[in-house]
Design a protein around this motif. Sequence first.
Motif, PDB file in Angstrom:
ATOM      1  N   GLU A 346     -11.373  31.082 -15.312  1.00 28.84           N
ATOM      2  CA  GLU A 346     -11.975  30.468 -16.491  1.00 28.84           C
ATOM      3  C   GLU A 346     -12.189  28.978 -16.255  1.00 28.84           C
ATOM      4  O   GLU A 346     -13.128  28.388 -16.745  1.00 28.84           O
ATOM      5  N   TRP A 367     -19.602  34.007 -10.472  1.00 28.25           N
ATOM      6  CA  TRP A 367     -19.321  35.418 -10.729  1.00 28.25           C
ATOM      7  C   TRP A 367     -17.822  35.602 -10.649  1.00 28.25           C
ATOM      8  O   TRP A 367     -17.225  35.384  -9.588  1.00 28.25           O
ATOM      9  N   ASN A 369     -14.471  38.013 -12.102  1.00 24.59           N
ATOM     10  CA  ASN A 369     -14.008  39.203 -12.817  1.00 24.59           C
ATOM     11  C   ASN A 369     -15.168  40.033 -13.376  1.00 24.59           C
ATOM     12  O   ASN A 369     -15.125  40.490 -14.505  1.00 24.59           O
ATOM     13  N   GLY A 370     -16.230  40.150 -12.558  1.00 26.89           N
ATOM     14  CA  GLY A 370     -17.351  40.987 -12.967  1.00 26.89           C
ATOM     15  C   GLY A 370     -18.232  40.398 -14.046  1.00 26.89           C
ATOM     16  O   GLY A 370     -19.048  41.099 -14.632  1.00 26.89           O
ATOM     17  N   ARG A 371     -18.088  39.073 -14.291  1.00 27.97           N
ATOM     18  CA  ARG A 371     -18.936  38.451 -15.300  1.00 27.97           C
ATOM     19  C   ARG A 371     -19.666  37.250 -14.730  1.00 27.97           C
ATOM     20  O   ARG A 371     -19.126  36.513 -13.909  1.00 27.97           O
ATOM     21  N   THR A 373     -21.748  33.582 -15.166  1.00 31.29           N
ATOM     22  CA  THR A 373     -22.081  32.410 -15.969  1.00 31.29           C
ATOM     23  C   THR A 373     -23.117  31.625 -15.165  1.00 31.29           C
ATOM     24  O   THR A 373     -22.912  31.366 -13.975  1.00 31.29           O
ATOM     25  N   ALA A 381     -29.291  37.109 -15.490  1.00 32.58           N
ATOM     26  CA  ALA A 381     -27.963  37.703 -15.327  1.00 32.58           C
ATOM     27  C   ALA A 381     -27.994  39.020 -14.543  1.00 32.58           C
ATOM     28  O   ALA A 381     -27.153  39.242 -13.666  1.00 32.58           O
ATOM     29  N   ALA A 385     -26.335  39.666 -10.885  1.00 33.66           N
ATOM     30  CA  ALA A 385     -25.356  40.718 -10.624  1.00 33.66           C
ATOM     31  C   ALA A 385     -25.755  41.528  -9.390  1.00 33.66           C
ATOM     32  O   ALA A 385     -24.914  41.837  -8.523  1.00 33.66           O
ATOM     33  N   ASP A 433     -15.341  37.287  -5.937  1.00 33.58           N
ATOM     34  CA  ASP A 433     -15.795  36.266  -6.880  1.00 33.58           C
ATOM     35  C   ASP A 433     -16.513  35.171  -6.098  1.00 33.58           C
ATOM     36  O   ASP A 433     -16.100  34.836  -4.990  1.00 33.58           O
TER      37      ASP A 433
END
Length: 516
Positions: A346, A367, A369-371, A373, A381, A385, A433
Motif C-alpha cells: 500500500e 501491480w 496483490n493482483g490490483r 494503480t 487497467a 493486467a 508485483d
Amino acid sequence: ADNGPTVDLTNCDREPIHLLGAVQPFGFLLAVAADDWHITHASANAAAALGVAPDALIGRPLDAVVAQEPLHTIRGLLQGVSGDMVARGFALDLVPGLRCDIAAHVIAAATTGGTADTVVIECEWTAGEGDTAAAGLARDMIARLQRTDDQKSFFRTAAREMRALTGFDRVMVYRFDEDGSGEVVAEAVDPGRGSFLGLHYPASDIPRQARVLYARNVLRIIPDIEAAPVPVVPGEPDGAPLDLSMSVLRSVSAIHIEYLRNMGVRASMSVSILRDDRLWGLFACHHYAPHRVAFGRRTAAELFAQVFSLLLENRERAAEAAYEARAQALHHRLVTSMAREATRFESVVAHLDDMADLLACDGIGVWTNGRATLKGLTPDADAFAALVAHIDGQAIDKVQARKDIGAEYPPGRAFAERAAGMLVVPLSRPARDYLVFFRREMARSVSWAGDPTVPKFLGPNGDRLTPRKSFETWKQTVTGQSLPWLPVECRIAEQLRVSLLEVILQLSDLTEEERR
Ligand code: BLA
C-alpha cells in the motif's frame, strides 16, 4: 559524376561515395607515387591551373610542373603524416602566379594493392587568409562556449559561433540517435527562413557509409551544388579509381545534391562531432547562394567541433551525475518515509507520484496483490493486467528496459501511442508485483517547429528528398517506440528495486533465506 543507374532511394547506403572519381572545381588534385613522386592521377582541371598541356602530367615527375620551394614545403608537411591524417599548408606559390592552400595525405599501398604509397595533394586557390587568424577566432569561440550554463544554450551558442565563423545562412547542431536517425538540437538562422529545430530525420538521410566516412574525414564542403564535378584521371576503366575518402575536394553523391536542391540550398558544409571516435553528430550548414569558406577557417571549424565535443562530454558526465544524485536524494527520502509506514505494498501505491519523479517518464503503474494503480499516460487497467501477465511469464529478477513494447508483445501496439516504452521494476521474489515506468511514443512527442522552406522544383526522386517528407519518413520508422532508457536511468531504477525489496521485506515476515 554519373553514379550509374543502380543507386536509388532504396539502396543509397551502397553507393561507394569515396570512389565517385571526381572532385569539385574549387581546387584541383594531383596524386603521386610516394617512391618516385611521379604523377599517377590528376583532376581534369589541374593542367590549366598549372599552365601546362593536359598530357604533361600523368607519368611525369611532380617537380616538372611545381616549383622546388613549395614542393619542399609539402614534403616537410608530410613528415609524420600517416593513417587518416591530413597535412595542411597555406598560401604556397606552386608556380609563379598560382598561390594555393594545400591539403596532403597518404593512401597506404596496402589499401590500393599498389607497390608504393600514394600521396594525394589537393590545391585550392588561396582565399587570402591563413590559419593563424582562424586559430584566434576559434579560441574566442571556445571561450564563449565555456560561458554557457545549460545544455540548450551550450548547443545554441555553438551553432551561433559556427555561423559567425563560417558565414553560412543556417547552422544546425544535428545529433544522431543509436539507430543513425537524428535530430536538429540547435539552430542559428535569420528569422523568416523557417526553422528545422526539433525535427528528426531517418537514418537513410545520411546513409551508413557516409556516417562511417564522416567519422574518419571530419569536414566536407560543397561551395556550389551546381558546379560541375571534375573527373580525376585515370579513373575506371583505365585504372582503379582513386580513393577519395580523405579528400577535401571530393565530389559528393548526386542523390545528396538533389536533396539540397530540393531544399533550395545552394551551398552546404558539415563538420563531424566525434565522441570516442564515433560520430555523435554534425554541425550542418546551409547557404542559399554559392558560399566558399577559406581552408584556414574550415580548419578552425574542425578544431571548434573537437573542443565542442570534449566540453560536451564533461557536461554530460556532470549532468548524469546530477541526475543520479537527485534521484538518490529523492530515493532516500522515499525509502525513509516508507519504512515508517506499517503496510506493505500500500505504501508503494501511496508514493507513486514520488516514484514517477525519480525518472523522466510519462506514466507509471504498480501491480500489487493482483490490483493495478495507474497514473499519467499508461495502458488502461485491463491492458495493464494483460501486460503484467506477459511480464510474469518472463520471470525477471532485475529491472528490464524496453523502448518498444509492441515489438515483443504485439498487443502492446494498441496502446503504443500512450505507452510505447517501459521500465519494469520487479517488487518481489519470485516476482508477482511490479512497478512499471512508461514513456509515450516518440513520434507523437515531437512536432514541426516552424515552416521549412518549400521547394519550387523537385528533382527526379521527388519530394522524398525534402525535409518535410523526410520527417514523415522518420515518424513512420519510429512508430511504436519511445525514447530509449539511458543506462543511468536503469541504474536508478535498479537501486529503487533493491531498496523497495528491503523495505517490503522488512515490513513483511519473510525469513533471511527468502530474501535471496
Ligand atoms: C549526405 N545528408 C548528407 C549530409 C547531410 C545530410 C548533412 C552530409 C553532407 C553535407 O554536408 O551536405 C542530411 N542535411 C541533412 C539533414 C538535414 C540537413 C537530415 O540539413 C536536416 C535539416 N539522403 C537522403 C536520402 C538518401 C540520401 C533519402 O535524404 C539516399 C537514399 C543520401 N545523403 C545521402 C548521401 C550522402 C548524404 C549518399 C553522402 C554525400 C557525400 O558525402 O558524398
